[in-house]
Scaffold this motif. Structure first.
Motif, PDB file in Angstrom:
ATOM      1  N   ILE A  50      41.856  42.168  56.596  1.00  0.00           N
ATOM      2  CA  ILE A  50      42.034  42.334  55.151  1.00  0.00           C
ATOM      3  C   ILE A  50      43.184  41.460  54.663  1.00  0.00           C
ATOM      4  N   CYS A  51      44.267  41.395  55.415  1.00  0.00           N
ATOM      5  CA  CYS A  51      45.403  40.555  55.019  1.00  0.00           C
ATOM      6  C   CYS A  51      45.012  39.078  54.941  1.00  0.00           C
ATOM      7  N   GLN A  95      42.766  38.705  51.887  1.00  0.00           N
ATOM      8  CA  GLN A  95      43.624  38.818  50.713  1.00  0.00           C
ATOM      9  C   GLN A  95      44.348  37.496  50.455  1.00  0.00           C
ATOM     10  N   TYR A  96      44.854  36.880  51.497  1.00  0.00           N
ATOM     11  CA  TYR A  96      45.539  35.592  51.375  1.00  0.00           C
ATOM     12  C   TYR A  96      44.566  34.499  50.926  1.00  0.00           C
ATOM     13  N   GLU A 125      42.084  34.658  49.045  1.00  0.00           N
ATOM     14  CA  GLU A 125      41.729  34.781  47.636  1.00  0.00           C
ATOM     15  C   GLU A 125      42.937  34.999  46.727  1.00  0.00           C
ATOM     16  N   LEU A 154      45.024  37.520  46.394  1.00  0.00           N
ATOM     17  CA  LEU A 154      44.901  38.812  45.733  1.00  0.00           C
ATOM     18  C   LEU A 154      46.163  39.646  45.914  1.00  0.00           C
ATOM     19  N   SER A 155      46.446  40.477  44.939  1.00  0.00           N
ATOM     20  CA  SER A 155      47.515  41.461  45.083  1.00  0.00           C
ATOM     21  C   SER A 155      47.019  42.550  46.035  1.00  0.00           C
ATOM     22  N   ASP A 156      47.920  43.428  46.451  1.00  0.00           N
ATOM     23  CA  ASP A 156      47.521  44.542  47.315  1.00  0.00           C
ATOM     24  C   ASP A 156      46.468  45.410  46.623  1.00  0.00           C
ATOM     25  N   GLN A 160      44.361  44.515  44.239  1.00  0.00           N
ATOM     26  CA  GLN A 160      43.096  43.771  44.151  1.00  0.00           C
ATOM     27  C   GLN A 160      42.378  43.748  45.500  1.00  0.00           C
ATOM     28  N   ALA A 161      43.140  43.634  46.581  1.00  0.00           N
ATOM     29  CA  ALA A 161      42.529  43.647  47.912  1.00  0.00           C
ATOM     30  C   ALA A 161      41.916  45.016  48.199  1.00  0.00           C
ATOM     31  N   TRP A 205      32.952  41.942  51.768  1.00  0.00           N
ATOM     32  CA  TRP A 205      34.113  42.446  52.483  1.00  0.00           C
ATOM     33  C   TRP A 205      33.705  43.616  53.389  1.00  0.00           C
TER      34      TRP A 205
END
Length: 99
Positions: free
Chosen positions: A65-66, A69-70, A72, A74-76, A78-79, A89
């Motif tokens: 997920i991290c 998230q990176y 795209e 994304l904020s936490d 948004q992730a 996902w």
């Protein structure tokens, strides 16, 4: 927290069916899962956990997920929303599609 490694489950059939219908030509997250399986295993994180304590939830998922998230930016929050709402996902993370 302690770690009790578990084998990574296959992509649930309903999730795979919905993801393939949504992305007939595929996408990056489906390709990552299909090509690399899960990039990480629980055992990769064994040295970070105590032998005592409440069991941790699948650290391989958090690591993946991290990375997603990176990718795209994304904020936490948004992730977390992407994990709940995006079928690509869910496919990469071996999570069940919700109706």
């Amino acid at each position: 927290m302690s770690l009790h490694p578990e084998p990574i489950s296959p992509v649930p059939s309903q999730t795979a069916k919905v993801a393939r219908a949504a992305f007939p030509k595929g996408n990056i997250y489906l390709q990552i899962r299909d090509t690399l399986g899960s990039i990480y295993l629980d055992e990769d994180f064994d040295h970070l956990f105590s032998v005592k304590g409440q069991p941790a939830r699948c650290p391989w998922r958090l690591a993946l997920i991290c990375i997603m998230q990176y990718m795209e930016n994304l904020s936490d929050r948004q992730a977390a929303e992407a994990v709940r709402g995006r079928i690509d996902w869910k496919y990469a993370l071996s999570l069940h599609a919700r109706r």
